[in-house]
Design an enzyme around this catalytic site. Structure first.
Site, PDB file in Angstrom:
ATOM      1  N   LYS A   1       9.333 -10.359  -8.750  1.00 24.56           N
ATOM      2  CA  LYS A   1       8.890 -10.444 -10.054  1.00 24.56           C
ATOM      3  C   LYS A   1       9.939 -10.343 -11.269  1.00 24.56           C
ATOM      4  O   LYS A   1       9.983 -10.775 -12.217  1.00 24.56           O
ATOM      5  CB  LYS A   1       7.868  -9.298  -9.976  1.00 24.56           C
ATOM      6  CG  LYS A   1       6.976  -9.076 -11.389  1.00 24.56           C
ATOM      7  CD  LYS A   1       5.932  -8.376 -11.287  1.00 24.56           C
ATOM      8  CE  LYS A   1       5.047  -8.156 -12.707  1.00 24.56           C
ATOM      9  NZ  LYS A   1       3.608  -7.592 -12.833  1.00 24.56           N
TER      10      LYS A   1
ATOM     11  N   GLU B   1      16.551  -5.689  -1.803  1.00 27.20           N
ATOM     12  CA  GLU B   1      16.509  -5.976  -0.544  1.00 27.20           C
ATOM     13  C   GLU B   1      16.266  -7.767  -0.629  1.00 27.20           C
ATOM     14  O   GLU B   1      16.829  -8.406   0.151  1.00 27.20           O
ATOM     15  CB  GLU B   1      15.168  -5.579   0.201  1.00 27.20           C
ATOM     16  CG  GLU B   1      15.001  -4.175   0.506  1.00 27.20           C
ATOM     17  CD  GLU B   1      14.396  -3.453  -0.528  1.00 27.20           C
ATOM     18  OE1 GLU B   1      13.832  -2.336  -0.359  1.00 27.20           O
ATOM     19  OE2 GLU B   1      14.337  -3.861  -1.794  1.00 27.20           O
TER      20      GLU B   1
ATOM     21  N   GLY C   1       2.416  -7.102  -7.945  1.00 28.35           N
ATOM     22  CA  GLY C   1       2.934  -7.539  -6.827  1.00 28.35           C
ATOM     23  C   GLY C   1       2.130  -7.706  -5.676  1.00 28.35           C
ATOM     24  O   GLY C   1       1.894  -8.908  -4.947  1.00 28.35           O
ATOM     25  N   ARG C   2       1.183  -6.679  -5.495  1.00 29.17           N
ATOM     26  CA  ARG C   2       0.346  -6.748  -4.124  1.00 29.17           C
ATOM     27  C   ARG C   2      -1.018  -7.487  -4.512  1.00 29.17           C
ATOM     28  O   ARG C   2      -1.669  -7.882  -3.440  1.00 29.17           O
ATOM     29  CB  ARG C   2      -0.051  -5.456  -3.838  1.00 29.17           C
ATOM     30  CG  ARG C   2      -0.569  -4.585  -4.647  1.00 29.17           C
ATOM     31  CD  ARG C   2      -0.920  -2.820  -4.169  1.00 29.17           C
ATOM     32  NE  ARG C   2      -1.066  -2.270  -5.014  1.00 29.17           N
ATOM     33  CZ  ARG C   2      -0.364  -1.619  -6.170  1.00 29.17           C
ATOM     34  NH1 ARG C   2       1.008  -1.802  -6.175  1.00 29.17           N
ATOM     35  NH2 ARG C   2      -0.802  -0.592  -7.028  1.00 29.17           N
TER      36      ARG C   2
ATOM     37  N   GLU D   1      -0.895   1.659  -1.300  1.00 31.10           N
ATOM     38  CA  GLU D   1       0.213   1.514  -2.409  1.00 31.10           C
ATOM     39  C   GLU D   1      -0.834   1.629  -3.930  1.00 31.10           C
ATOM     40  O   GLU D   1      -0.174   2.147  -4.748  1.00 31.10           O
ATOM     41  CB  GLU D   1       1.029   0.123  -2.687  1.00 31.10           C
ATOM     42  CG  GLU D   1       2.007   0.185  -3.599  1.00 31.10           C
ATOM     43  CD  GLU D   1       3.178  -0.645  -3.367  1.00 31.10           C
ATOM     44  OE1 GLU D   1       4.132  -0.656  -2.778  1.00 31.10           O
ATOM     45  OE2 GLU D   1       2.708  -2.085  -3.765  1.00 31.10           O
TER      46      GLU D   1
ATOM     47  N   HIS E   1      -7.253  -2.083  24.118  1.00 32.30           N
ATOM     48  CA  HIS E   1      -6.530  -1.554  25.157  1.00 32.30           C
ATOM     49  C   HIS E   1      -5.116  -0.921  24.772  1.00 32.30           C
ATOM     50  O   HIS E   1      -4.189  -0.706  25.699  1.00 32.30           O
ATOM     51  CB  HIS E   1      -5.953  -2.739  26.478  1.00 32.30           C
ATOM     52  CG  HIS E   1      -7.068  -3.437  26.986  1.00 32.30           C
ATOM     53  ND1 HIS E   1      -7.604  -2.924  28.172  1.00 32.30           N
ATOM     54  CD2 HIS E   1      -7.930  -4.336  26.534  1.00 32.30           C
ATOM     55  CE1 HIS E   1      -8.556  -3.677  28.562  1.00 32.30           C
ATOM     56  NE2 HIS E   1      -8.615  -4.604  27.520  1.00 32.30           N
TER      57      HIS E   1
ATOM     58  N   LYS F   1      14.420   4.214  -4.091  1.00 35.05           N
ATOM     59  CA  LYS F   1      15.229   2.930  -4.463  1.00 35.05           C
ATOM     60  C   LYS F   1      16.491   3.658  -5.140  1.00 35.05           C
ATOM     61  O   LYS F   1      17.503   3.245  -5.160  1.00 35.05           O
ATOM     62  CB  LYS F   1      14.590   2.117  -5.354  1.00 35.05           C
ATOM     63  CG  LYS F   1      13.522   1.253  -4.603  1.00 35.05           C
ATOM     64  CD  LYS F   1      12.919   0.205  -5.595  1.00 35.05           C
ATOM     65  CE  LYS F   1      11.960  -0.653  -4.794  1.00 35.05           C
ATOM     66  NZ  LYS F   1      11.094  -1.527  -5.635  1.00 35.05           N
TER      67      LYS F   1
END
Length: 542
Positions: free
Chosen positions: A207, A213, A268-269, A354, A385, A505
């Protein structure tokens, strides 16, 4: 949106009293006492999705009080604020209008400005570009058609596109999709092993185009590409940006025509509906991408227009609050019985945690009630399982959402009917335990019967759909989005910021200097300093 303490409402107080008399209720008895329970507590959406919430620890009184809570907390008014573009993300002074991205047929205004034209313009640009790549007419620097797409992003710029392209793999074309999010070089290097610089496109999703990263991975990808192409002009054939920031991609070397923009009112999400979904469109084509948008829009309309008593996202949100805030059940599991949906739990782990992982309310005060739950899950019978032992007999009660399609994309012998028999069996076993008459003898006449006892009374939602199509997946994602929003309104928190990730950050930037230069004299706490010293010692002797 109103600023109200939910625990001070009349409904919350009545729910507390109701809980004291209801908390010993058992699903086995609730079903025995009401033969119409399934019919009363299930909703069929467009004859495509069934949401069965009958196996929950609720009765008519519970639902009535929960719905009154939603009314007291002004949920209907908050929904209108969301869709009308009010700046409900107060801490960032932003509207939350991702819903506008899937409203393809109506004019949308934001701050008295028509934004529909901008949305359609970007969608057309995505369509034009994806058609060229899919058809083979977009060529790499040596004149070859594109075979591989690498999406570089993190958080919402990765989880959403990755989840959707996996979930809709049956609709996938010939292009190979790769997703890089981790700054750990291993992920990027493993992708390099599978691709050729001549036939690969890199889409950098950020964005702000400053996410550490993502930019680190993008720079390494650019360096790798230029090692082979040896001409910066060839970036135009292979590097693209999805960003709100035009200046930074240009500085990176991306051509202006290769930048796909989106807006500050897209979180963003919640961004996979925007140009962040470019990799989705490249994977399934524009026609299917639009069906995906239409599915989400259909759920939007249901959310806006359906009375609270029959409103699927609102009911799911309220039931979640009932467990989280009255039963003190702190986690929820999402369990899709469809291998293509294996990233769905991780996507809504971010979407929920978030959004609603907040401890400050909308008045700036520390909350005195539980907010967002812990979300986790896994796909299909694999999870049975792995951790179902705890779900059935553990000391923690974990409400679960079971999701499955009636029809599989892959028909092979009796695989799907066995899958669905497990799917139905698990919700039945969790609800009723070993109270089922046709199993009682198996658990009574045994030396170790106490260990084989299943108390049941473990709540679940069952979400059945006809088939996982682009339209239905759009519906399901929007359903969970609106569930999260509704809970945030009732928790009286700001769901659309994420300040909690910022401190780490900033500290990382300071620690980077200390790791890069061992003579940096900044001092940290004894633990952090000890770890830094060990890092330098081991590097010195390596």
């Amino acid at each position: 949106m109103k600023n109200l303490n939910p625990t001070c409402t009349a409904s919350w107080k009545k729910l507390n009293k109701h809980f004291e008399t209801f908390k010993t209720a058992h699903l086995y008895k609730l079903f025995n006492d009401d033969v119409n329970r399934f019919k009363k507590f299930s909703i069929l959406f467009e004859n495509k999705i069934l949401v069965d919430f009958s196996k929950n620890l609720i009765d008519n009184t519970t639902l009535r009080l929960l719905i009154n809570l939603a009314k007291e907390m002004h949920v209907p008014e908050a929904i209108l604020d969301l869709f009308n573009g009010e700046k409900i993300n107060k801490t960032e002074n932003r509207a939350v209008l991702h819903t506008a991205l899937r409203n393809l047929n109506n004019d949308i205004y934001y701050e008295n400005k028509l934004i529909s034209n901008e949305i359609h313009s970007i969608l057309k640009k995505m369509e034009y570009f994806s058609n060229k790549v899919i058809s083979g007419s977009w060529l790499g620097y040596t004149g070859k058609s594109i075979t591989d797409i690498v999406n570089i992003g993190i958080g919402g710029s990765d989880l959403g596109p990755c989840m959707v392209t996996e979930a809709l793999r049956p609709y996938k074309n010939h292009l190979n999709m790769h997703f890089v999010s981790n700054v750990d070089a291993t992920q990027l290097i493993e992708v390099f092993k599978k691709i050729s610089p001549e036939t690969t496109i890199f889409i950098i999703c950020s964005k702000t185009f400053t996410t550490q990263e993502t930019i680190m991975n993008a720079c390494s990808a650019k360096k790798w590409f230029l090692k082979y192409a040896q001409n910066i002009l060839f970036l135009k054939n292979h590097f693209f940006a999805v960003s709100m920031n035009i200046k930074k991609p240009l500085q990176f070397g991306i051509d202006i025509s290769n930048i796909f923009t989106f807006w500050d009112w897209v979180g963003g999400r919640y961004s996979l509906w925007s140009a962040v979904g470019l990799s989705i469109m490249l994977s399934i084509g524009c026609k299917n991408f639009k069906k995906f948008l239409k599915g989400a829009y259909a759920m939007d309309q249901h959310f806006i227009n359906t009375p609270l008593e029959k409103n699927i996202p609102i009911l799911l949100a309220l039931i979640g609050i009932w467990y989280n805030n009255f039963y003190n059940m702190e986690t929820e599991a999402i369990l899709p019985y469809d291998q293509y949906m294996h990233r769905f739990p991780a996507y809504f782990q971010q979407g929920n945690m978030e959004s609603n992982g907040k401890c400050i309310d909308r008045t700036g005060k520390l909350v005195e009630w539980q907010t967002g739950p812990i979300i986790w899950g896994e796909s299909g019978t694999n999870s049975q399982h792995a951790f179902f032992q705890l779900l059935h007999q553990g000391t923690k009660i974990i409400p679960c959402d079971f999701i499955a399609p009636i029809f599989s994309h892959n028909v092979l012998d009796e695989h799907h009917i066995i899958l669905l028999s497990n799917f139905f069996a698990q919700t039945q076993a969790l609800a009723f335990g070993s109270n089922l008459n046709f199993f009682k003898k198996d658990y009574v006449n045994s030396k170790y019967s106490i260990y084989k006892n299943f108390e049941g009374n473990r709540p679940t939602n069952t979400i059945l759909c006809k088939k996982i199509t682009p339209y239905i997946l759009g519906c399901l994602i929007a359903m969970y989005e609106h569930k999260i929003f509704t809970q945030g309104v009732i928790f009286n928190i700001y769901s659309f910021d994420q300040w909690g990730v910022e401190l780490g950050k900033k500290l990382a930037q300071k620690l980077y200097l200390s790791l890069k230069n061992k003579y940096n004299f900044r001092k940290f706490d004894s633990s952090t300093q000890g770890l830094i010293d060990l890092y330098h010692n081991w590097n010195f002797f390596n």
